[in-house]
Scaffold this motif. Structure first.
Motif, PDB file in Angstrom:
ATOM      1  N   PHE A   7       0.806  -1.288   0.299  1.00  0.00           N
ATOM      2  CA  PHE A   7       0.036   0.150  -0.099  1.00  0.00           C
ATOM      3  C   PHE A   7       0.732   1.612   0.062  1.00  0.00           C
ATOM      4  O   PHE A   7       0.151   2.778  -0.214  1.00  0.00           O
ATOM      5  N   GLY A   8       2.163   1.272   0.274  1.00  0.00           N
ATOM      6  CA  GLY A   8       2.803   2.350   0.774  1.00  0.00           C
ATOM      7  C   GLY A   8       3.117   2.388   1.628  1.00  0.00           C
ATOM      8  O   GLY A   8       1.413   2.877   2.545  1.00  0.00           O
ATOM      9  N   ALA A   9       4.346   3.459   2.316  1.00  0.00           N
ATOM     10  CA  ALA A   9       4.503   4.064   3.144  1.00  0.00           C
ATOM     11  C   ALA A   9       3.489   4.800   3.876  1.00  0.00           C
ATOM     12  O   ALA A   9       2.940   5.057   5.396  1.00  0.00           O
ATOM     13  N   ASP A  10       3.433   6.102   3.167  1.00  0.00           N
ATOM     14  CA  ASP A  10       2.409   6.829   4.016  1.00  0.00           C
ATOM     15  C   ASP A  10       1.133   6.545   3.625  1.00  0.00           C
ATOM     16  O   ASP A  10       0.822   7.508   4.816  1.00  0.00           O
ATOM     17  N   THR A  11       0.648   6.140   2.665  1.00  0.00           N
ATOM     18  CA  THR A  11      -0.744   5.386   3.127  1.00  0.00           C
ATOM     19  C   THR A  11      -0.791   4.755   4.535  1.00  0.00           C
ATOM     20  O   THR A  11      -1.835   4.997   5.227  1.00  0.00           O
TER      21      THR A  11
END
Length: 71
Positions: free
Chosen positions: A41-45
């Motif tokens: 999902f990605g680190a920021d999300t």
């Protein structure tokens, strides 16, 4: 003063070091789960979530089922 009390360390006296503790199996699984979340999902999300869409228990069960089917 007691005779067993030393005021200076002996020459060549090296204190023993504790062995590094190995993380438990459950801890390693949780680390794998978090790495999977960030990868998918990605680190920021992931950082914005209060509750992830896939819980640890669900992820663990899916992983066990996949391993069982592969065997």
């Amino acid at each position: 003063m007691k005779g067993s009390i030393r005021t200076s360390p002996r020459v060549g006296d090296v204190p023993r070091r504790r062995r590094k503790k190995e993380p438990g199996r459950e801890t390693l699984l949780r680390i794998s789960y978090l790495e999977w979340l960030v990868e998918k999902f990605g680190a920021d999300t992931v950082a914005e979530w209060q509750d992830p869409p896939v819980t640890f228990q669900e992820w663990k069960r899916e992983r066990e089922l996949a391993a069982h089917e592969a065997a």
